[in-house]
Scaffold this active site. Structure first.
Site, short mmCIF file in Angstrom:
data_model
loop_
_atom_site.label_atom_id
_atom_site.label_comp_id
_atom_site.label_asym_id
_atom_site.label_seq_id
_atom_site.Cartn_x
_atom_site.Cartn_y
_atom_site.Cartn_z
N ASP A 118 -9.19 -6.83 -0.53
CA ASP A 118 -9.55 -6.15 0.70
C ASP A 118 -10.04 -7.18 1.73
OD1 ASP A 118 -10.68 -4.54 2.74
OD2 ASP A 118 -11.09 -2.96 1.29
N ASP A 148 0.83 -1.20 0.00
CA ASP A 148 0.00 0.00 0.00
C ASP A 148 0.87 1.24 0.00
OD1 ASP A 148 -2.29 -1.47 -0.01
OD2 ASP A 148 -2.66 -1.30 2.13
#
Length: 176
Positions: A153, A41
């Site tokens: 996710d 990320d």
């Protein structure tokens, strides 16, 4: 490309069935598959530029060399932003080789979004815009369009994901 207004209308419609794929037949069964990925990320633990200039560039250079050396290998690319940065910095010979490898199916683009959205707190328009940006880059630069959605996710899909994937014409959905 599906106009944003049509995608928004699709997202407001009733959700598709979450059961078995109604398009699956004896001639076209639903086939589960597993893919691995590396999630970094950007901006979470390190800066975006560090991930882009150090980790992603090194990763894509190494993967390209492996794919070019062995046509039986494949690699899943899920976020176009890092890949595009690496690709755009390559010379025309490497870019041509990347296009050939991509057309041959060695680079496999899941969803093709600019980034993997946080499905827990995103807007429908944000999902559409980031997917459109990445998918248009893939079409213009490599001549490909993703055929599969991608979900990593850990908190679950947003309710709009199946609708968008169906609207994009995806024939599968990869869950990491």
């Amino acid at each position: 490309r599906i106009p944003t207004s049509e995608l928004l209308a699709i997202c407001r419609a009733a959700p598709p069935s979450l059961g078995a794929d109604p398009r699956a037949t004896a001639d076209r069964p639903t086939t589960p598959c597993a893919r691995t990925d590396c999630c970094r990320d950007a901006g979470f633990l390190v800066t975006y530029s560090h991930v882009r200039d150090t980790l992603a560039d090194r990763c894509y250079r190494t993967i390209f060399e492996c794919l070019a050396a062995d046509p039986s290998k494949t690699f899943n690319v899920a976020e176009v932003n890092f890949f595009s940065h690496w690709f755009d910095r390559q010379n025309s010979t490497v870019q041509s080789q990347v296009k050939e490898i991509t057309v041959a199916g060695q680079y496999w683009f899941a969803e093709g979004g600019w980034v993997q959205p946080d499905e827990g707190c995103t807007t429908v328009l944000g999902r559409i815009n980031q997917a459109t940006l990445g998918q248009e880059w893939l079409a213009e630069r490599l001549g490909v369009f993703p055929t599969s959605g991608w979900h990593m996710d850990p908190f679950g899909n947003s309710a709009v994901s199946p609708k968008l994937y169906d609207a994009y014409g995806f024939d599968s959905h990869v869950v990491s």
